[in-house]
Design a protein around this motif. Structure first.
Motif, mmCIF file in Angstrom:
data_model
loop_
_atom_site.group_PDB
_atom_site.id
_atom_site.type_symbol
_atom_site.label_atom_id
_atom_site.label_comp_id
_atom_site.label_asym_id
_atom_site.label_seq_id
_atom_site.Cartn_x
_atom_site.Cartn_y
_atom_site.Cartn_z
ATOM 1 N N SER A 2 0.821 -1.220 0.000
ATOM 2 C CA SER A 2 0.000 0.000 0.000
ATOM 3 C C SER A 2 0.849 1.261 0.000
ATOM 4 C CB SER A 2 -0.944 -0.003 1.201
ATOM 5 O OG SER A 2 -1.894 -1.036 1.083
ATOM 6 N N GLU B 112 -7.685 7.145 -2.587
ATOM 7 C CA GLU B 112 -7.602 6.293 -1.400
ATOM 8 C C GLU B 112 -8.974 5.759 -0.999
ATOM 9 O OE1 GLU B 112 -5.022 6.193 2.715
ATOM 10 O OE2 GLU B 112 -4.839 7.853 1.293
ATOM 11 N N ILE C 80 -9.739 2.624 -3.369
ATOM 12 C CA ILE C 80 -8.797 1.514 -3.468
ATOM 13 C C ILE C 80 -9.275 0.302 -2.678
ATOM 14 C CG2 ILE C 80 -7.343 2.061 -1.467
ATOM 15 C CD1 ILE C 80 -4.919 1.533 -3.270
ATOM 16 N N ARG D 227 -8.109 -2.260 -0.338
ATOM 17 C CA ARG D 227 -6.960 -2.361 0.572
ATOM 18 C C ARG D 227 -7.256 -3.415 1.635
ATOM 19 N NH1 ARG D 227 -4.181 3.033 3.217
ATOM 20 N NH2 ARG D 227 -2.308 2.035 4.115
ATOM 21 N N SER E 193 -2.615 -3.600 -1.340
ATOM 22 C CA SER E 193 -3.680 -2.968 -2.122
ATOM 23 C C SER E 193 -3.686 -3.526 -3.535
ATOM 24 C CB SER E 193 -3.491 -1.447 -2.187
ATOM 25 O OG SER E 193 -3.617 -0.869 -0.904
#
Length: 452
Positions: free
Chosen positions: A50, A62, A65, A67, A76
């Motif tokens: 990440s 962000e 994403i 993750r 990620s």
């Protein structure tokens, strides 16, 4: 135990075999076009650390994403192909030869709200040219020629590659004393086709606080139109007032001049002062490609010049220029608008071989012979009636069926049936090969897209 209901996650595309063949043909055509221009293939991991993937993170990126953690690792899924490229170039700088020309066609992931035409898992088809310290302007003129050849090879005819330059825009806004607001202005103007001039004007004056006379001057500037030479001539009237503007105008002129030499007819490219691309990432030439009959779809291929690809990973200056095609979205749009060629040959092989005796040997030998000539051959081994075997061939769209019964085997020949014409010939295996080769030559000229 109860059966689990089979379902595909929202925002993930799964295709039936015929659609998949069409999709793969589009993907293969893009790959062949990229390689024609000397781009080398690259494949980067779907999963990255990440901290690497989000080096330039924050904001909407962000939020979208995917993750997750695995043990002590913070991981990620890649959300585009550019950030992994930047990491790759920084990591392998000493082993690469510059300018580095790569293409990559692969899946990326964004956890945004799924809706018609927008996916959470989708293919992108990217090309980039990365320089070491410098990168000549000629590369920025070559990119539209690749776009033109790619879409023409796919079968599209009515499209336009719009070209602009961010330096030109930055210089113009500097003339108006609006340098600090240039980024916001460009992001607003970039929405012109979607929201119209009236709403753009309202945002510029009411939300960004730009004086009415300057707003009107902005709208007049981005509305300059005509032939490419007429637009460039009009822009010459602004020369000498800002150094950055002059540099942008020189670069734009060089791109337009070289486009013809690169084989792009003027009917397929236009200087469009309204496009800026929403990202501050771009620093020079920018591109957007639209379908002339469906402007509401927006850009089907976009990109541009950037000054430093890997600034978050290395101190080395690595300028580049590139484009990206959202392949999954493009496929969906083409299907939705009826552009996909439904007559494209989608059979899984060039010929279906039907053994009509218990001995499969002759059929397998024929298949092996044809495959040695790089012809696709499938042997039907199921114990079915002849009518069922032919129904199978029809349903999958085979052009040729090779029949091997007792009589054919005794004569050392094959009955080759053309499923389109209904004609059936008794041939040697060499003659079968030659006949199928004629068809494969015709098939190779088929395009996956047809204009409607």
């Amino acid at each position: 135990m109860a059966n689990v209901r089979p379902h595909t996650l929202s925002g993930f595309m799964e295709l039936l075999p015929k659609q998949q063949v069409l999709f793969n043909r589009i993907m293969n055509t893009l790959q062949e076009t990229y390689e024609l221009y000397g781009f080398t293939p690259l494949d980067t991991p779907l999963i990255e650390a990440s901290e690497v993937l989000l080096a330039k993170g924050g904001g909407e990126t962000e939020k979208q994403i995917y993750r997750f953690t695995k043990g002590d690792s913070d991981l990620s899924l890649r959300f585009d192909l550019t950030v992994p490229l930047a990491k790759y170039v920084a990591l392998n700088y000493g082993q690469l030869t510059f300018p580095f020309r790569r293409y990559q066609i692969g899946k990326v992931y964004r956890g945004e709200r799924s809706q018609r035409g927008r996916f959470r898992e989708f293919y992108q088809a990217d090309i980039d040219i990365i320089g070491d310290g410098t990168l000549d302007i000629a590369n920025e003129a070559e990119i539209p020629s690749i776009i033109y050849r790619a879409f023409t090879a796919l079968g599209l005819k009515r499209f336009c590659i719009c070209v602009n330059n961010r330096k030109l825009l930055n210089g113009f806004y500097a003339m108006l004393g609006l340098t600090e607001k240039a980024g916001e202005i460009m992001r607003t103007v970039d929405k012109l086709d979607k929201i119209g001039a009236e709403k753009v004007q309202a945002i510029l004056t009411d939300d960004l606080g730009i004086a009415q006379e300057k707003t009107l001057e902005i709208l007049d500037f981005i509305s300059i139109n005509g032939s490419n030479q007429e637009v460039l001539s009009a822009l010459e009237g602004y020369r000498g007032r800002d150094e950055t503007f002059d540099q942008g105008l020189d670069e734009l002129g060089a791109v337009v001049k070289n486009l013809a030499a690169f084989g792009v007819p003027e009917s397929h490219f236009a200087v469009d002062l309204a496009i800026a691309r929403g990202l501050d990432y771009y620093t020079g030439t920018v591109y957007e490609t639209t379908m002339l009959d469906h402007p509401e779809i927006g850009s089907i291929c976009s990109g541009g010049r950037y000054d430093n690809l890997a600034e978050y990973y290395t101190d080395k200056q690595l300028p580049g220029v590139g484009i990206s095609i959202g392949l999954t979205r493009l496929f969906f749009v083409l299907e939705d608008q009826g552009y996909l060629n439904e007559n494209l040959t989608t059979a899984p092989a060039d010929v279906l071989i039907l053994p009509m005796t218990d001995d499969l040997g002759p059929a397998i030998e024929l298949a092996t012979y044809l495959r040695s000539w790089r012809l696709q051959a499938q042997v039907y081994t199921e114990q079915k009636k002849f009518k069922q075997k032919m129904a199978y061939a029809n349903k999958l769209g085979f052009q040729y069926v090779a029949i091997l019964g007792e009589d054919e085997i005794k004569q050392g020949k094959i009955s080759l049936k053309d499923m389109d014409s209904g004609e059936q010939l008794l041939l040697t295996k060499e003659e079968v090969k030659s006949e199928i080769f004629i068809h494969t030559d015709l098939k190779s000229g088929e395009k996956p897209i047809r204009e409607v």
